[in-house]
Design a protein around this motif. Structure first.
Motif: not given
Length: 369
Positions: A195-202, A207-210
């Motif tokens: 849930k957390l990483v998906t929120a950042v990625f979206s 920051h997606r490549q990182l």
């Protein structure tokens, strides 16, 4: 505050909380002459204080994620302290309790520069032997802290949907969300991590490549035991009626690819016009661009994964990991909630055909000379 107690070995513990009134730094110097029971009671006292700090973190996040809150409650310093507290106790308290590989030898070096080397081991016999001795029994206070941290990670994901954070904070949040996927026996925390990483990625495109690079850097640390291999339950069953499971990291990859596709939510959104009578956003273009972004993300992931499988790096063999990943894709393909599975399999077929043709052409050119 500083406590000094005479016990049988040196032990250092530091706990940080949020807010000026609840900052805690605890230094314990344990020397000689106390029994193991007394040391156990002392540790429980410290863990109780840490749990109270976790409650303070959770209280702050509950306030920030409440509806219609003023911008004044989103204090960067408080958010950073919550993240620091959570990361510290994940690495130094919870991971060592739930995954023996993360435990540090008390008789070995405990210098900071050696911590990472001691926590992570190769995929050889040492880590497997340690995980074979894992005991599911946990102290009540440890379980309470684990549940609090899961709630903190989940609430942090909700906060990301409400408030934009600085790049420095997002880097820390991404790291906090990704590390649980390479630890065994923390499936609840991994679900919160998705849930957390998906929120950042979206929401944070740069920051997606990182995030993908950090995942690839830790792929070799994925759990391999059958007990911890597949813990994410699908909403479907096999032909015998048994529930289907996939790896948590596979569920994360599928969610990351799907979260970059944005669809119009209502008919009203699709037909919004500006003052000149033209549509503000061409929804067809928006959907097409989102799909192309998902395609690029999937191709990037598969290309790097295949490259790692083709070049063995030291003792690390990525082929069993890739085989497990493909099996998960076959389990999720044609499932309505996992459209990215079909996309990944289609791209994988193209990449493999392209690689096969390239190898044939290289062989033909070599034979001609």
């Amino acid at each position: 505050m500083v406590y000094r107690r005479p016990v049988n070995r040196n032990y250092y513990y530091k706990a940080g909380a949020i807010g000026r009134s609840i900052d805690i730094e605890i230094l314990i110097v344990l020397q000689d002459n106390e029994t193991e029971d007394e040391e156990k009671l002392w540790r429980e006292l410290i863990l109780e204080r840490v749990t109270k700090s976790a409650d303070a973190c959770l209280t702050a996040l509950n306030i920030m994620t409440s509806p219609n809150m003023s911008k004044g409650v989103y204090i960067d310093d408080v958010i950073d302290r919550v993240i620091q507290f959570t990361k510290f106790h994940l690495q130094n308290t919870l991971y060592p309790q739930y995954d023996p590989v993360y435990r540090i030898d008390p008789h070995g070096s405990v210098m900071a520069k050696h911590h990472e080397e001691n926590r992570f081991h190769s995929r050889g016999g040492s880590s497997k032997a340690k995980r074979a001795k894992y005991s599911s029994h946990k102290q009540r206070i440890i379980v309470m802290l684990y549940n609090r941290v899961c709630d903190i990670v989940s609430n942090m994901a909700e906060l990301l949907e409400i408030q934009l954070l600085t790049d420095t904070t997002i880097l820390q949040v991404s790291s906090m969300g990704i590390t649980p996927f390479f630890v065994e026996n923390v499936s609840e925390l991994q679900l919160c991590g998705i849930k957390l990483v998906t929120a950042v990625f979206s929401r944070y495109e740069k920051h997606r490549q990182l995030i993908l690079e950090e995942m690839f850097a830790s792929l070799a640390k994925l759990p391999t035991s059958k007990r911890s291999l597949r813990n994410f339950r699908l909403n479907s069953s096999d032909m015998d009626g048994e529930p289907l499971f996939i790896q948590m990291v596979t569920a994360l990859v599928l969610q990351l690819i799907q979260c970059v596709v944005h669809l119009p939510t209502t008919e009203k959104d699709s037909n919004t016009v500006d003052d000149d009578g033209d549509k503000k956003v061409d929804q067809d273009v928006l959907i097409t661009n989102s799909y192309e972004t998902a395609m690029r993300t999937a191709q990037n992931f598969l290309s790097v994964f295949l490259k790692k499988c083709g070049s063995k790096q030291g003792e690390e063999d990525y082929r069993p990991l890739f085989e497990n990943f493909v099996q998960d894709l076959l389990s999720t393909v044609n499932k309505p909630e996992w459209p990215a599975a079909e996309l990944l399999l289609s791209l994988l077929g193209r990449l493999l055909v392209r690689s096969f043709i390239t190898d044939i052409l290289v062989s033909i050119e070599a034979s001609c000379f």
